[in-house]
Scaffold this motif. Structure first.
Motif, PDB file in Angstrom:
ATOM      1  N   HIS A   1       2.868   0.900 -33.996  1.00 32.08           N
ATOM      2  CA  HIS A   1       1.480   1.795 -33.699  1.00 32.08           C
ATOM      3  C   HIS A   1       0.348   1.327 -34.824  1.00 32.08           C
ATOM      4  CE1 HIS A   1       4.207   4.000 -30.766  1.00 32.08           C
ATOM      5  NE2 HIS A   1       5.077   4.191 -31.956  1.00 32.08           N
TER       6      HIS A   1
ATOM      7  N   ARG B   1       8.917   1.692 -43.207  1.00 36.74           N
ATOM      8  CA  ARG B   1       9.933   2.841 -43.027  1.00 36.74           C
ATOM      9  C   ARG B   1       9.092   4.057 -43.074  1.00 36.74           C
ATOM     10  NH1 ARG B   1      13.296   1.340 -46.421  1.00 36.74           N
ATOM     11  NH2 ARG B   1      12.781   2.989 -47.868  1.00 36.74           N
TER      12      ARG B   1
ATOM     13  N   ARG C   1       6.828   4.849 -40.142  1.00 33.31           N
ATOM     14  CA  ARG C   1       7.574   5.249 -38.606  1.00 33.31           C
ATOM     15  C   ARG C   1       8.237   6.673 -39.133  1.00 33.31           C
ATOM     16  NH1 ARG C   1      11.099  -0.576 -38.888  1.00 33.31           N
ATOM     17  NH2 ARG C   1       9.548  -1.556 -37.413  1.00 33.31           N
ATOM     18  N   GLN C   2       8.373   6.949 -40.002  1.00 34.91           N
ATOM     19  CA  GLN C   2       9.002   8.309 -40.384  1.00 34.91           C
ATOM     20  C   GLN C   2       7.796   9.295 -40.061  1.00 34.91           C
ATOM     21  OE1 GLN C   2      10.923   9.104 -44.209  1.00 34.91           O
ATOM     22  NE2 GLN C   2      10.341  11.127 -44.023  1.00 34.91           N
TER      23      GLN C   2
ATOM     24  N   TRP D   1       5.284   8.835 -38.542  1.00 34.78           N
ATOM     25  CA  TRP D   1       4.697   8.912 -37.037  1.00 34.78           C
ATOM     26  C   TRP D   1       5.811   9.744 -36.258  1.00 34.78           C
ATOM     27  CZ3 TRP D   1       0.752   6.709 -34.532  1.00 34.78           C
ATOM     28  CH2 TRP D   1       0.830   6.709 -33.073  1.00 34.78           C
ATOM     29  N   ASP D   2       7.001   9.649 -36.517  1.00 35.36           N
ATOM     30  CA  ASP D   2       8.007  10.365 -35.696  1.00 35.36           C
ATOM     31  C   ASP D   2       7.744  11.714 -36.060  1.00 35.36           C
ATOM     32  OD1 ASP D   2       9.204   7.920 -34.650  1.00 35.36           O
ATOM     33  OD2 ASP D   2      10.610   7.986 -35.988  1.00 35.36           O
ATOM     34  N   GLU D   3       7.672  12.299 -37.209  1.00 36.47           N
ATOM     35  CA  GLU D   3       7.500  13.627 -37.713  1.00 36.47           C
ATOM     36  C   GLU D   3       6.110  14.402 -36.795  1.00 36.47           C
ATOM     37  OE1 GLU D   3       7.593  14.146 -41.738  1.00 36.47           O
ATOM     38  OE2 GLU D   3       9.573  13.432 -41.782  1.00 36.47           O
TER      39      GLU D   3
ATOM     40  N   HIS E   1       4.446  13.003 -34.234  1.00 41.46           N
ATOM     41  CA  HIS E   1       4.087  12.773 -32.771  1.00 41.46           C
ATOM     42  C   HIS E   1       5.545  12.547 -31.913  1.00 41.46           C
ATOM     43  CE1 HIS E   1       0.854  10.198 -34.789  1.00 41.46           C
ATOM     44  NE2 HIS E   1       0.207  10.416 -33.438  1.00 41.46           N
ATOM     45  N   PRO E   2       5.803  13.983 -31.463  1.00 39.00           N
ATOM     46  CA  PRO E   2       6.888  14.187 -30.694  1.00 39.00           C
ATOM     47  C   PRO E   2       7.153  13.268 -29.340  1.00 39.00           C
ATOM     48  CG  PRO E   2       5.405  15.971 -30.357  1.00 39.00           C
ATOM     49  CD  PRO E   2       4.775  15.178 -31.592  1.00 39.00           C
ATOM     50  N   THR E   3       8.270  13.012 -29.171  1.00 37.72           N
ATOM     51  CA  THR E   3       8.678  12.102 -28.089  1.00 37.72           C
ATOM     52  C   THR E   3       8.359  12.829 -26.738  1.00 37.72           C
ATOM     53  OG1 THR E   3      10.144  10.823 -29.400  1.00 37.72           O
ATOM     54  CG2 THR E   3      10.142  10.535 -26.775  1.00 37.72           C
TER      55      THR E   3
END
Length: 239
Positions: free
Chosen positions: A30, A201, A204-205, A207-209, A211-213
């Motif tokens: 992203h 890393r 990515r961590q 972003w995942d926290e 930006h919920p899927t």
């Protein structure tokens, strides 16, 4: 996602750290949604403005370290291994960088933040150029398309002195004790020049926290929007 990096112009870890952030963002899935902003954290304000000294002299005087000792990291070698060559550290010179930071603040106000910081690091570490005098900085300003006479007035009047100090104070309030210092999305702080894989890393961590899927429930899912509620055509046909 916003990545703010506080750096010192003549800090070799800052130049290397900025390069690593560029590589991490390029590899990040992203990356196009990541805004990287460089900010000032001057560490040489106590040095005289009218002269410079060699890095070797500076290290010996301040830390009692002789370059070449086993406990001195080979930053030049690390940089070369990561595509930054030449990267001149030990044969460079250091001095007061306040005015250089003010040029960077001026460039940032003109929409050239990342361009200006990259240019500054490239000139200082890549070419071992002086970045300490007004004439030095006017020459560098021209490389990124800044108007020479306007830049001369801005630097002569020290218009960005206060902003540079505010940048440094902000970093200290956030917990910085040295450079580089990075804050991601105003929530996560990171000290030092981490390696590229670690930075990737972390991106990515975070972003995942933040930006919920979103799971796809299929075409039969009903949905409400600003104009009201609707269902799919297939669903409406079956009812």
């Amino acid at each position: 996602m916003k990545v703010e990096i506080w750096s010192e112009v003549t800090c070799p870890w800052c130049g290397l750290g900025g390069h690593r952030w560029d590589r991490a963002v390029e590899r990040f899935e992203h990356g196009g949604d990541v805004e990287v902003v460089h900010r000032s954290f001057p560490l040489g304000s106590g040095l005289p403005e009218d002269r410079t000294l060699s890095v070797r002299e500076f290290l010996l005087a301040k830390y009692g370290v002789v370059p070449g000792q086993a406990d001195v990291p080979d930053i030049e070698g690390m940089a070369a291994a990561e595509g930054l060559a030449p990267y001149r550290v030990l044969d460079n010179r250091v001095g007061n960088t306040d005015l250089a930071h003010e040029l960077l603040a001026h460039a940032s106000a003109e929409g050239k933040n990342r361009e200006a910081w990259r240019m500054m690091f490239r000139a200082y570490f890549g070419e071992a150029e002086s970045v300490f005098t007004l004439d030095d900085l006017l020459g560098l300003a021209g490389r990124i398309g800044l108007d020479r006479e306007r830049t001369r007035r801005v630097l002569a009047e020290r218009r960005y002195r206060r902003q540079v100090r505010q940048d440094a104070h902000q970093a200290q309030r956030l917990g910085a004790t040295g450079a580089p210092f990075t804050v991601i999305d105003g929530r996560y702080a990171l000290a030092g020049a981490q390696d590229t894989d670690t930075l990737l890393r972390i991106l990515r961590q975070v972003w995942d926290e933040t930006h919920p899927t979103v799971l796809d429930a299929g075409d039969d899912a009903a949905i409400c929007g600003p104009d009201g509620c609707a269902v799919s055509a297939d669903h409406a046909a079956r009812t």
